[in-house]
Scaffold this active site. Structure first.
Site, PDB file in Angstrom:
ATOM      1  N   ASP A   1     -21.132  48.483  18.603  1.00 57.00           N
ATOM      2  CA  ASP A   1     -22.402  48.949  19.164  1.00 57.00           C
ATOM      3  C   ASP A   1     -22.210  49.145  20.664  1.00 57.00           C
ATOM      4  O   ASP A   1     -22.147  48.167  21.422  1.00 57.00           O
ATOM      5  CB  ASP A   1     -23.496  47.915  18.882  1.00 57.00           C
ATOM      6  CG  ASP A   1     -24.855  48.353  19.389  1.00 57.00           C
ATOM      7  OD1 ASP A   1     -24.987  49.512  19.834  1.00 57.00           O
ATOM      8  OD2 ASP A   1     -25.794  47.522  19.337  1.00 57.00           O
ATOM      9  N   VAL A   2     -22.106  50.407  21.096  1.00 59.40           N
ATOM     10  CA  VAL A   2     -21.808  50.731  22.494  1.00 59.40           C
ATOM     11  C   VAL A   2     -23.115  50.936  23.245  1.00 59.40           C
ATOM     12  O   VAL A   2     -23.858  51.892  22.975  1.00 59.40           O
ATOM     13  CB  VAL A   2     -20.933  51.994  22.599  1.00 59.40           C
ATOM     14  CG1 VAL A   2     -20.634  52.309  24.069  1.00 59.40           C
ATOM     15  CG2 VAL A   2     -19.636  51.817  21.820  1.00 59.40           C
ATOM     16  N   GLY A   3     -23.404  50.036  24.186  1.00 62.18           N
ATOM     17  CA  GLY A   3     -24.549  50.189  25.058  1.00 62.18           C
ATOM     18  C   GLY A   3     -24.130  50.709  26.417  1.00 62.18           C
ATOM     19  O   GLY A   3     -22.942  50.887  26.696  1.00 62.18           O
TER      20      GLY A   3
ATOM     21  N   THR B   1     -24.218  49.201  29.257  1.00 61.88           N
ATOM     22  CA  THR B   1     -23.540  48.185  30.073  1.00 61.88           C
ATOM     23  C   THR B   1     -22.493  47.423  29.288  1.00 61.88           C
ATOM     24  O   THR B   1     -21.376  47.208  29.766  1.00 61.88           O
ATOM     25  CB  THR B   1     -24.572  47.193  30.649  1.00 61.88           C
ATOM     26  OG1 THR B   1     -25.555  47.912  31.393  1.00 61.88           O
ATOM     27  CG2 THR B   1     -23.890  46.185  31.559  1.00 61.88           C
ATOM     28  N   ASN B   2     -22.850  46.992  28.068  1.00 62.22           N
ATOM     29  CA  ASN B   2     -21.942  46.185  27.251  1.00 62.22           C
ATOM     30  C   ASN B   2     -21.718  46.822  25.886  1.00 62.22           C
ATOM     31  O   ASN B   2     -22.562  47.568  25.393  1.00 62.22           O
ATOM     32  CB  ASN B   2     -22.516  44.778  27.046  1.00 62.22           C
ATOM     33  CG  ASN B   2     -22.628  43.999  28.333  1.00 62.22           C
ATOM     34  OD1 ASN B   2     -21.658  43.866  29.069  1.00 62.22           O
ATOM     35  ND2 ASN B   2     -23.818  43.488  28.630  1.00 62.22           N
TER      36      ASN B   2
ATOM     37  N   ALA C   1     -29.050  55.356  18.493  1.00 59.33           N
ATOM     38  CA  ALA C   1     -28.322  54.746  17.385  1.00 59.33           C
ATOM     39  C   ALA C   1     -28.516  53.235  17.357  1.00 59.33           C
ATOM     40  O   ALA C   1     -28.559  52.626  16.280  1.00 59.33           O
ATOM     41  CB  ALA C   1     -26.835  55.091  17.494  1.00 59.33           C
ATOM     42  N   ASP C   2     -28.637  52.613  18.526  1.00 62.47           N
ATOM     43  CA  ASP C   2     -28.847  51.169  18.565  1.00 62.47           C
ATOM     44  C   ASP C   2     -30.186  50.784  17.957  1.00 62.47           C
ATOM     45  O   ASP C   2     -30.312  49.753  17.281  1.00 62.47           O
ATOM     46  CB  ASP C   2     -28.744  50.656  19.998  1.00 62.47           C
ATOM     47  CG  ASP C   2     -29.683  51.368  20.965  1.00 62.47           C
ATOM     48  OD1 ASP C   2     -30.096  52.509  20.683  1.00 62.47           O
ATOM     49  OD2 ASP C   2     -30.000  50.772  22.019  1.00 62.47           O
ATOM     50  N   ARG C   3     -31.203  51.632  18.172  1.00 63.32           N
ATOM     51  CA  ARG C   3     -32.528  51.324  17.629  1.00 63.32           C
ATOM     52  C   ARG C   3     -32.566  51.533  16.116  1.00 63.32           C
ATOM     53  O   ARG C   3     -33.273  50.814  15.398  1.00 63.32           O
ATOM     54  CB  ARG C   3     -33.577  52.165  18.341  1.00 63.32           C
ATOM     55  CG  ARG C   3     -33.598  51.882  19.852  1.00 63.32           C
ATOM     56  CD  ARG C   3     -34.576  52.750  20.586  1.00 63.32           C
ATOM     57  NE  ARG C   3     -35.941  52.265  20.405  1.00 63.32           N
ATOM     58  CZ  ARG C   3     -37.006  52.881  20.893  1.00 63.32           C
ATOM     59  NH1 ARG C   3     -36.874  54.023  21.549  1.00 63.32           N
ATOM     60  NH2 ARG C   3     -38.204  52.374  20.701  1.00 63.32           N
TER      61      ARG C   3
ATOM     62  N   THR D   1     -29.727  47.007  28.900  1.00 62.81           N
ATOM     63  CA  THR D   1     -29.891  47.753  30.145  1.00 62.81           C
ATOM     64  C   THR D   1     -31.322  48.247  30.254  1.00 62.81           C
ATOM     65  O   THR D   1     -31.924  48.244  31.330  1.00 62.81           O
ATOM     66  CB  THR D   1     -28.898  48.926  30.199  1.00 62.81           C
ATOM     67  OG1 THR D   1     -27.576  48.426  29.979  1.00 62.81           O
ATOM     68  CG2 THR D   1     -28.957  49.621  31.547  1.00 62.81           C
TER      69      THR D   1
END
Length: 256
Positions: free
Chosen positions: A8-10, A12-13, A110-112, A134
């Site tokens: 899971d690419v955000g 910041t992290n 995609a994270d949501r 972030t």
């Protein structure tokens, strides 16, 4: 038992997890570097696996969710070169098991999607996922398990950085809870404004969602900064630090 690597690419992290079946056996968090090469990422993952005693090609499948578009092609190349796998990339066209009621479903991060999918299976609907990254996002899922929309607000670290960068005299601070809401120096004053302010932001948004929908949602927190807020929020009921990783593993199962 299949081993599935989820990433899971955000902004910041980057959160990384390795599943054996439905069990998350290892997880890591690394910095997101937009100019990192496929070789650097491949070697980093190989080192993380080797630290756990895993050699060769220990994964049977790979899932990627990214809110940083340049990372997707790099990551796909890395998967092919180092793991001989084509990753499942979360985006339009994949099976999610949920109905997305956004005006344009392609606009949902995609994270949501991963958070919504994980929340539906682990908690059921109606549920609100508060993801403190972030940005601070609120993902709203109704009683039928449909993604109905959400809220996007600044993030805890983003707010602290903005105060430091855009004011002449305020310092860069560590994000820790101060002893009192009434600060007696610039550092404790900023900490109070950010920590208590964002806890109240969470409670205020959740309250407004409940009032608008006339539905009492379960409220689940996740993300790297959620622990800063959980003790001061009156509405967070559960904290699930790996919710997006579980959602990605479910997406793998749905598409294979």
């Amino acid at each position: 038992m299949n081993r599935i690597l989820v990433v899971d690419v955000g902004n910041t992290n980057t959160s990384i997890g390795l599943f054996e079946g439905t069990n998350l056996v290892y997880d890591w968090r690394v910095s997101t570097l937009k100019d990192r090469t496929s070789d650097e990422m491949g070697l980093l993952l190989k080192m993380l696996f080797a630290d756990k005693g895993m050699r060769g090609n220990p994964v049977d499948g790979i899932v990627l969710a990214s809110v940083v578009p340049p990372v997707v092609s790099m990551f796909a190349e890395m998967c092919r070169r180092y793991f001989h796998r084509h990753p499942l990339v979360v985006g339009p066209g994949i099976k999610t098991g949920i109905l997305v009621k956004y005006e344009n479903p392609r606009d949902v991060g995609a994270d949501r999607i991963a958070n919504a999918v994980g929340a539906v299976q682990r908690y059921g609907g109606p549920v609100i996922v508060v993801d403190a990254r972030t940005a601070t996002t609120f993902t709203v899922v109704n009683e039928a398990g449909h993604y109905v929309g959400g809220v996007i607000a600044p993030g805890v670290q983003s707010a602290a950085d903005a105060l430091f960068q855009h004011t002449a005299k305020l310092p860069s601070i560590a994000l820790t809870t101060p002893e009192s809401v009434i600060g007696r120096n610039p550092v404790s004053s900023m900490q109070a404004g950010i920590i208590f302010g964002f806890a109240d932001l969470v409670d205020g948004i959740v309250r407004r969602i409940h009032e608008e929908t006339h539905i009492k949602h379960r409220v689940v927190g996740t993300g790297p900064y959620i622990d800063l807020l959980r003790a001061h929020s009156r509405t967070l009921e559960d904290v699930d630090p790996h919710l997006s990783l579980h959602g990605l593993r479910i997406l793998w199962d749905l598409n294979h």
